[in-house]
Design an enzyme around this catalytic site. Structure first.
Site, PDB file in Angstrom:
ATOM      1  N   HIS A 100      42.857  36.588  37.527  1.00 29.53           N
ATOM      2  CA  HIS A 100      42.816  35.851  36.264  1.00 29.53           C
ATOM      3  C   HIS A 100      41.411  35.596  35.759  1.00 29.53           C
ATOM      4  O   HIS A 100      41.257  35.038  34.670  1.00 29.53           O
ATOM      5  CB  HIS A 100      43.536  34.513  36.446  1.00 29.53           C
ATOM      6  CG  HIS A 100      42.870  33.587  37.426  1.00 29.53           C
ATOM      7  ND1 HIS A 100      42.767  33.883  38.756  1.00 29.53           N
ATOM      8  CD2 HIS A 100      42.262  32.387  37.257  1.00 29.53           C
ATOM      9  CE1 HIS A 100      42.136  32.901  39.372  1.00 29.53           C
ATOM     10  NE2 HIS A 100      41.820  31.987  38.492  1.00 29.53           N
ATOM     11  N   CYS A 101      40.378  35.990  36.520  1.00 28.26           N
ATOM     12  CA  CYS A 101      39.007  35.649  36.121  1.00 28.26           C
ATOM     13  C   CYS A 101      38.113  36.865  35.923  1.00 28.26           C
ATOM     14  O   CYS A 101      37.611  37.106  34.826  1.00 28.26           O
ATOM     15  CB  CYS A 101      38.369  34.725  37.162  1.00 28.26           C
ATOM     16  SG  CYS A 101      38.958  33.019  37.092  1.00 28.26           S
ATOM     17  N   LEU A 102      37.899  37.621  36.992  1.00 30.31           N
ATOM     18  CA  LEU A 102      36.859  38.653  36.952  1.00 30.31           C
ATOM     19  C   LEU A 102      37.052  39.704  35.866  1.00 30.31           C
ATOM     20  O   LEU A 102      36.075  40.113  35.229  1.00 30.31           O
ATOM     21  CB  LEU A 102      36.731  39.328  38.318  1.00 30.31           C
ATOM     22  CG  LEU A 102      36.244  38.438  39.472  1.00 30.31           C
ATOM     23  CD1 LEU A 102      35.983  39.265  40.717  1.00 30.31           C
ATOM     24  CD2 LEU A 102      35.004  37.651  39.091  1.00 30.31           C
TER      25      LEU A 102
ATOM     26  N   VAL B 209      38.327  39.262  33.017  1.00 33.06           N
ATOM     27  CA  VAL B 209      38.411  38.605  31.711  1.00 33.06           C
ATOM     28  C   VAL B 209      37.105  37.918  31.322  1.00 33.06           C
ATOM     29  O   VAL B 209      36.606  38.064  30.196  1.00 33.06           O
ATOM     30  CB  VAL B 209      39.570  37.576  31.713  1.00 33.06           C
ATOM     31  CG1 VAL B 209      39.574  36.769  30.418  1.00 33.06           C
ATOM     32  CG2 VAL B 209      40.906  38.274  31.922  1.00 33.06           C
ATOM     33  N   ASP B 210      36.531  37.160  32.245  1.00 36.68           N
ATOM     34  CA  ASP B 210      35.418  36.277  31.911  1.00 36.68           C
ATOM     35  C   ASP B 210      34.202  36.974  31.301  1.00 36.68           C
ATOM     36  O   ASP B 210      33.582  36.432  30.372  1.00 36.68           O
ATOM     37  CB  ASP B 210      34.996  35.481  33.145  1.00 36.68           C
ATOM     38  CG  ASP B 210      36.078  34.501  33.582  1.00 36.68           C
ATOM     39  OD1 ASP B 210      37.104  34.413  32.884  1.00 36.68           O
ATOM     40  OD2 ASP B 210      35.893  33.836  34.615  1.00 36.68           O
TER      41      ASP B 210
END
Length: 424
Positions: free
Chosen positions: A264-266, A268-269
Site C-alpha cells: 500500500h505504500c512503496l 504509490v508514495d
C-alpha cells in the site's frame, strides 16, 4: 499539556483497514475507549461479532477488547471522542495522480459532527501540504477555526504488515502539529501506545518525512532490480554480488531484488511527491525513474520465464506453470499492487496452464484461481516460479522435485543444489 491532563478518555478511529484497526486495538489495550468508524457495514458487523479482517489483529485479541471498542458506521458517535484519528486509503488514480476521495469524504463527515476542543490527526500518507491545504479547510466548514477551536496534527502511519520485530509500540512515532498545542496533544496521545514519539515542527515536515522513508526504499530497490537485470545478461550471480557487497561494514545498506514492488505504500508514495513537485516547477526524474524500473520488473520476469522455457524447447502456451506466492511480501496475505498478480495476468494472456500456491491467499478472484495444494501442484508442474518466499514452503524440496525452477526471490541461493534456470 501532560498526559494526565487530557488522556485517556475516548478516541475515534475513522477507517478500519490495515492502519486503523491495529491502531484501534492498541488504544483499547492501553485502556482507552475507542469509537471505531467505517462506512463498510459488513466490516462493522463482522467486528461486532469479534471477527478480524486484518492478519495482524488476531480475533481472540479483538474479542478480549470488545468492551472498549465500539464499531459503528455513524460519524455522529465521534462527538464523544477527545481525539479523532483519520486512517483512510489514499491510492492513485489511473493517471498516477493522488486520489483523496475517501479522505475528503470522511473529513466532510467529521466536520459535520466536530465539536470544540477535539483533536483531529491525519495518519493517511499523502503529499506535503495535504493536512494544511485539504484537511483543515474541510474541517473549518464546521464554522470553527483550526488551532483555536480544535487542534490538528499529522502523524504518518508506519505499519509493516506481518512484521513482529518492529511493532507499533517499538517504532518511533512522528508527530507534526498545525500548532504547538496540537503537536503537544497528539504526542501525549501517542505516548500511550508508542515507546518513542518524535515531534517535528509542522504537518508538512512529517508528511515529507513519510514520503522520504518510502522513496528511499523505492530508489534502492530499483537500483538492485536494475542491477539484477544486468547481471542476468552478463551471466553473473546477482545474489553473490549482493552478499559480497554486504560484507562491507560501512557505506552500504543491503537491498534485494525481486519481481517488483507491492503493498500500500512503496508503489504509490513516490508518485505523490512527484505530482506535488510539478506544482513547484520541478521534475523529480530520479524518483520517477525508480518507479518506472520497479513497475517494469514483472515484464522482466515474464521475459525470463519465456527464455527458460525456450531453452528446453517449450512455449508458454499450454505449459503447466506453478507460481509460488501471490502476496506482495512473505508472511502475509496482502495482494495490493502485488507483482505476482501482474505476472499471473501476463501468463494467462500467453495461455499458460497456470496455477498458484500461497498459504495466505486462498483465492484470487480476478484471476479465477484458487490456491492449489502444494504437493499435487508441484507433481504436475513443468515450471515453478518463486515469487513470494513464504517460510511455510520448503522451496529447496520443491526445486528438487520439478524439472525447472525460476527463483525471483533468491531463496535457493544457499541451497546445495541450485536450478540452472535460477535468477542470475
Amino acid at each position: 499539556m501532560s498526559q494526565g491532563a487530557h488522556w485517556p478518555s475516548t478516541v475515534g478511529v475513522v477507517g478500519l483497514g490495515y492502519v486503523g484497526l491495529p491502531l484501534a486495538v492498541a488504544l483499547a489495550a492501553a485502556g482507552i475507549d475507542v469509537v471505531a468508524v467505517d462506512e463498510d457495514a459488513s466490516k462493522i458487523e463482522a467486528l461486532r461479532r469479534g471477527e478480524s479482517h486484518i492478519e495482524d489483529v488476531p480475533a481472540p485479541l479483538l474479542r478480549s477488547l470488545a468492551q472498549r471498542i465500539a464499531p459503528t458506521t455513524r460519524y455522529a458517535a465521534l462527538t464523544s471522542a477527545d481525539a479523532i484519528l483519520l486512517c483512510l486509503p489514499t491510492p492513485l488514480t489511473r493517471n498516477r495522480e493522488p486520489d483523496l476521495t475517501a479522505l475528503v469524504s470522511a473529513s466532510s463527515s467529521v466536520a459535520e459532527v466536530l465539536r470544540p476542543g477535539q483533536l483531529v490527526v491525519l495518519e493517511s500518507t499523502s503529499y506535503p501540504g495535504t493536512t494544511r491545504e485539504r484537511l483543515v479547510p474541510i474541517l473549518e466548514e464546521s464554522g470553527m477555526k483550526a488551532g483555536r477551536d480544535f487542534d490538528v496534527a499529522f502523524s504518518p502511519e508506519r505499519v509493516d504488515p506481518g512484521r513482529t520485530d518492529h511493532t507499533m509500540r517499538t517504532t518511533p512515532k512522528l508527530v507534526g502539529g498545525l500548532t504547538p498545542t496540537g503537536g503537544e496533544r497528539a504526542a501525549a496521545l501517542y505516548e500511550l501506545i508508542c515507546d518513542e514519539v518524535v515531534r517535528v515542527g509542522s504537518p508538512d515536515v512529517a508528511e515529507m518525512a513519510k514520503l522520504l522513508e518510502n522513496i528511499f526504499r523505492s530508489v534502492n530497490i530499483a537500483l538492485v532490480n536494475e542491477l539484477s537485470i544486468l547481471c542476468d545478461r552478463m551471466g553473473i550471480d546477482v545474489w553473490e554480488v549482493i552478499d559480497a557487497a554486504a560484507t562491507k561494514p560501512y557505506g552500504f545498506m543491503r537491498f534485494d531484488p525481486g519481481p517488483g514492488m507491492g503493498g500500500h505504500c512503496l508503489p504509490v508514495d513516490p508518485f505523490y511527491l512527484s505530482w506535488r513537485a510539478r506544482e513547484y516547477g520541478l521534475a523529480t526524474e530520479f524518483i520517477e525513474l525508480a518507479g518506472k524500473v520497479n513497475a517494469q520488473m514483472p515484464l522482466h520476469c515474464i521475459a525470463r520465464i519465456e527464455r527458460a522455457l525456450n531453452e528446453v524447447g517449450k512455449p508458454v502456451n499450454g505449459t503447466r506453470i506453478l507460481l509460488l506466492g501471490m502476496s506482495y511480501k512473505a508472511g502475509i496475505g496482502d495482494v495490493r499492487e502485488s507483482p505476482a498478480i501482474v505476472i499471473a495476468e501476463h501468463l494467462q494472456a500467453l495461455h499458460a496452464d497456470l496455477s498458484y500456491h500461497d498459504p495466505y491467499v486462498p483465492e484470487v478472484p480476478e484471476l479465477g484461481l484458487l490456491s492449489a495444494e502444494l504437493v499435487p501442484a508441484v507433481a504436475r508442474a513443468e515450471l515453478v516460479v518463486i515469487l513470494t518466499a513464504h517460510a511455510e514452503v520448503d522451496h529447496v524440496a520443491v526445486s528438487d522435485a520439478v524439472p525447472l525452477v525460476l527463483d525471483f526471490r533468491g531463496v535457493l541461493r544457499h541451497a546445495a543444489q541450485r536450478s540452472a534456470a535460477g535468477l542470475g
